[in-house]
Design a protein around this motif. Structure first.
Motif, PDB file in Angstrom:
ATOM      1  N   UNK A  11       0.802  -1.228   0.057  1.00 42.78           N
ATOM      2  CA  UNK A  11       0.023  -0.030   0.069  1.00 42.78           C
ATOM      3  C   UNK A  11       0.753   1.248  -0.017  1.00 42.78           C
ATOM      4  N   UNK A  12       1.673   1.331   0.901  1.00 42.85           N
ATOM      5  CA  UNK A  12       2.822   2.312   0.879  1.00 42.85           C
ATOM      6  C   UNK A  12       3.381   2.743  -0.394  1.00 42.85           C
ATOM      7  N   UNK A  13       3.952   1.748  -1.057  1.00 43.97           N
ATOM      8  CA  UNK A  13       4.593   1.909  -2.331  1.00 43.97           C
ATOM      9  C   UNK A  13       3.834   2.332  -3.370  1.00 43.97           C
ATOM     10  N   UNK A  70       2.811   6.059  -2.770  1.00 45.65           N
ATOM     11  CA  UNK A  70       3.946   7.009  -3.305  1.00 45.65           C
ATOM     12  C   UNK A  70       4.028   7.159  -4.884  1.00 45.65           C
ATOM     13  N   UNK A  71       3.927   5.795  -5.549  1.00 46.85           N
ATOM     14  CA  UNK A  71       3.856   5.804  -6.998  1.00 46.85           C
ATOM     15  C   UNK A  71       2.851   7.025  -7.603  1.00 46.85           C
ATOM     16  N   UNK A  72       1.615   6.747  -7.085  1.00 44.05           N
ATOM     17  CA  UNK A  72       0.730   7.312  -7.498  1.00 44.05           C
ATOM     18  C   UNK A  72       0.637   9.055  -7.380  1.00 44.05           C
TER      19      UNK A  72
END
Length: 433
Positions: A361-363, A366-368
């Motif tokens: 979820x965190x990655x 951050x990508x979005x």
């Protein structure tokens, strides 16, 4: 007999002929097994390890079972969408064909079940085949998976045709009516290689190791041994062997650690015990061999012997880049060619692998955020990838980092300004009183 040996259909015909002769009263001496037929044709599937390798026996090896189910299940679970090209780019096509590809191949089979069956055949026998049923108006109405064992592929007047034996009748399909996914074609571009039968030596070794381990523990974990003693007759020697075998099994069942021997008798071990034969290491090597056959990182065969946090993540990327991508490209291009023809450029089929690359979820967040702030993705597009409803308005516009405002409405700074407040039309500080 073909140019490169007998085809699978010819083998099946020979086997059936042998079975028919066995059932005949005039010739009851013909063995029921097809082993002699295959040996006569030069296609004996017995490995050097003494194991007869078939698709069914190979699936009894856990690594083979895991590889086939993992690959076919993963490829079948990816969303398969139909797109059409428009002036503003590509758009999802929700026509009947799009429903067939994404939801249900026919009235009996879901899209997942259809693709799972096709790739199961590819990764075992080496070929998955589907018949395209069209209406009188040439529209696709159903996709029917075919049993590859009932199929004969040949060329008639230079054109490839598929002859399918459906019960007592034989139906001939043109190449444009069949979706054909082979594992690897032979030089005639008609027959194919089976990943299991082509690697019968490695798989035969895997079968032998699996059986040896089961027999070893069936015998109480005691390696084979010989009894030395003052036997008076062959009958006495046989009775002693039977008594020792019974005693070992009884001790294993009752979890006893001691056995009694008559005076003057000794036990000598035969062969090598599993530890000295490196049985555990051999089983790990077999997993590596199966991983090589299917181009799979070992972690996807549940082997984390050398797995770490970093290399496991890299192997996850390797799966998508170098294994799944190859199969998806072949599948997509075959669908596009057979469904739309070579001249069609308006519609196309594409599988979505974004779900495999989403990460935690965190990655993902951050990508979005980075994609939105660099005007590569709108907030609504990011919400759609997370299966959340669109908000519209500014959420459907591209943004650029700064104040994260809609693209084109960011403050305009004067020439030579070093990052101070924006200037108004008269060149004065817009924040001044």
């Amino acid at each position: 007999m073909g140019l490169f040996g007998p085809s699978e259909q010819e083998i099946e015909t020979a086997v059936n002929a042998a079975l028919d002769k066995r059932a005949s009263i005039e010739n009851p001496s013909v063995p029921l097994s097809s082993q002699n037929v295959l040996s006569f044709l030069g296609l004996d599937a017995t490995s050097s390890a003494g194991e007869r390798v078939t698709i069914e026996s190979a699936l009894g090896v856990p690594a083979i079972w895991a590889a086939v189910n993992f690959l076919s299940g993963t490829l079948a679970s990816l969303p398969l969408h139909l797109y059409k090209r428009g002036k503003s780019g590509r758009e999802r096509d929700t026509s009947a064909l799009g429903v067939i590809l994404h939801d249900a191949a026919n009235d009996e089979t879901s899209s997942f079940a259809w693709r799972k069956y096709i790739f199961d055949q590819v990764f075992t026998g080496g070929r998955g085949v589907t018949f395209i049923e069209r209406s009188a108006g040439k529209k696709v109405i159903n996709l029917w998976p075919l049993n590859p064992d009932c199929l004969t592929i040949k060329r008639i007047d230079g054109r490839k045709v598929y002859q399918y034996k459906d019960g007592k009748r034989t139906v001939t399909y043109e190449a444009s009516e069949v979706i054909d996914i082979p594992f690897m074609l032979k030089r005639d571009m008609l027959s194919h290689y089976s990943p299991i039968l082509s690697n019968r030596e490695a798989i035969g070794l895997a079968q032998a190791v699996t059986k040896y381990g089961a027999k070893f523990f069936e015998g109480g974990g005691v390696p084979p041994f010989a009894i030395e003693g003052p036997f008076q007759s062959p009958g006495g020697m046989q009775r002693a062997a039977d008594d020792m075998d019974t005693a070992v099994r009884k001790a294993s069942k009752e979890k006893r650690l001691a056995l009694s021997l008559p005076a003057g008798h000794k036990i000598h071990q035969l062969g090598v015990d599993p530890e000295k034969s490196q049985l555990v290491e051999l089983q790990r090597f077999i997993i590596e061999q199966v991983a090589r056959i299917y181009s799979l990182p070992p972690i996807f065969l549940q082997d984390l012997t050398r797995g770490t946090y970093s290399n496991t993540e890299q192997q996850d990327l390797h799966l998508v880049k170098h294994t799944l991508r190859r199969w998806l490209t072949q599948f997509e291009q075959e669908l596009n060619l057979k469904l739309f023809g070579r001249a069609s450029a308006r519609q196309y089929v594409e599988a979505n692998v974004d779900g495999l690359l989403r990460g935690d979820f965190k990655t993902r967040m951050e990508g979005y955020a980075r994609a939105i702030q660099t005007a590569q993705m709108t907030p609504d597009e990011a919400r759609d990838m997370e299966n959340r409803p669109a908000k519209g308005g500014e959420a459907d516009m591209l943004h650029i980092q700064g104040a994260t405002v809609p693209l084109g409405s960011q403050p305009i700074r004067g020439i030579g300004d070093n990052g101070g407040p924006p200037l108004n039309d008269e060149g004065n500080n817009s924040n001044a009183a």
